[in-house]
Design an enzyme around this catalytic site. Sequence first.
Site, mmCIF file in Angstrom:
data_model
loop_
_atom_site.group_PDB
_atom_site.id
_atom_site.type_symbol
_atom_site.label_atom_id
_atom_site.label_comp_id
_atom_site.label_asym_id
_atom_site.label_seq_id
_atom_site.Cartn_x
_atom_site.Cartn_y
_atom_site.Cartn_z
ATOM 1 N N THR A 109 0.853 -1.182 0.000
ATOM 2 C CA THR A 109 0.000 0.000 0.000
ATOM 3 C C THR A 109 0.888 1.229 0.000
ATOM 4 O O THR A 109 1.950 1.229 0.634
ATOM 5 C CB THR A 109 -0.932 0.033 1.229
ATOM 6 O OG1 THR A 109 -1.465 1.353 1.396
ATOM 7 C CG2 THR A 109 -0.201 -0.341 2.501
ATOM 8 N N ASN A 110 0.473 2.270 -0.705
ATOM 9 C CA ASN A 110 1.237 3.520 -0.713
ATOM 10 C C ASN A 110 1.161 4.242 0.626
ATOM 11 O O ASN A 110 2.172 4.693 1.168
ATOM 12 C CB ASN A 110 0.712 4.452 -1.811
ATOM 13 C CG ASN A 110 1.207 4.096 -3.190
ATOM 14 O OD1 ASN A 110 2.230 4.579 -3.645
ATOM 15 N ND2 ASN A 110 0.462 3.239 -3.882
ATOM 16 N N CYS A 134 -1.927 5.185 -5.180
ATOM 17 C CA CYS A 134 -2.724 4.338 -4.293
ATOM 18 C C CYS A 134 -2.872 3.003 -4.993
ATOM 19 O O CYS A 134 -3.186 2.962 -6.192
ATOM 20 C CB CYS A 134 -4.088 4.953 -4.004
ATOM 21 S SG CYS A 134 -5.185 3.835 -3.107
ATOM 22 N N THR A 135 -2.652 1.931 -4.268
ATOM 23 C CA THR A 135 -2.637 0.614 -4.903
ATOM 24 C C THR A 135 -4.005 0.165 -5.389
ATOM 25 O O THR A 135 -4.101 -0.809 -6.138
ATOM 26 C CB THR A 135 -2.055 -0.434 -3.936
ATOM 27 O OG1 THR A 135 -2.699 -0.319 -2.658
ATOM 28 C CG2 THR A 135 -0.561 -0.224 -3.753
#
Length: 233
Positions: free
Chosen positions: A83-84, A196-197
């Site tokens: 995740t970012n 964002c993933t």
Amino acid sequence: MNYLGLLGGMSWESTAHYYSSINRHIRTLQGGLHSGRILLHSFDFETIALLQSKHQWTEAAQVLGEAGKGLAQAGAGLLVICTNTMHKIADPVAEIAGIPLLHITDPTIAALQQAQITQVGLLGTRFTMEESFYKDRLSAAGFQVYLPNQKERTEVHRVIYDELCQGKVIESSQQTYLKIIETLKNQGAEAIILGCTEIVILLTGLEQQAALPLFDTTELHATAAAEWLIRNP
């Protein structure tokens, strides 16, 4: 034997994409029946999202770090946070875990530099867009970063948590994102970082409709992780 340690479940939709992408890259590069040597700690995202909303980042770092330590003890030689947003606490997580961490911005920066792009628009959660932990790494690498306005940032964040993290892909949200990308182009951006993933879930198949090239941090991160596995048998 080295294993790759994934900290996932934030959300599980994007973690599934990581797992698939890493294995797909390994199969492409090595052929045959090769796949990734992967250890996964998958969180209940509700508990992590609560820490995020309360800005309890020290507590979150401890939770992720202890999970990373468990992966290290099981044989992981490299840690990947899937995740970012949680890269806000990447340094303390790596310190607690006791093994190196592949930061999600590094392969994205390398890809942008290879494309000779210096002006980028950033989309992500409000934490990623508004706080300094992500933008500072981009700025330090020489990039000018453009952001949506406050109203647009609120909507980008809402779509991520209320829709994408819950497995919903809504056409009106796709159009909203495409309009925001066009606005960022008008501001001077040459490309868009999907920071964002989950965003790739929303925009898959719409790349040709986007006003700018899209740099998918999830795919770039997963590719770098797969390459590490191949280099470190």
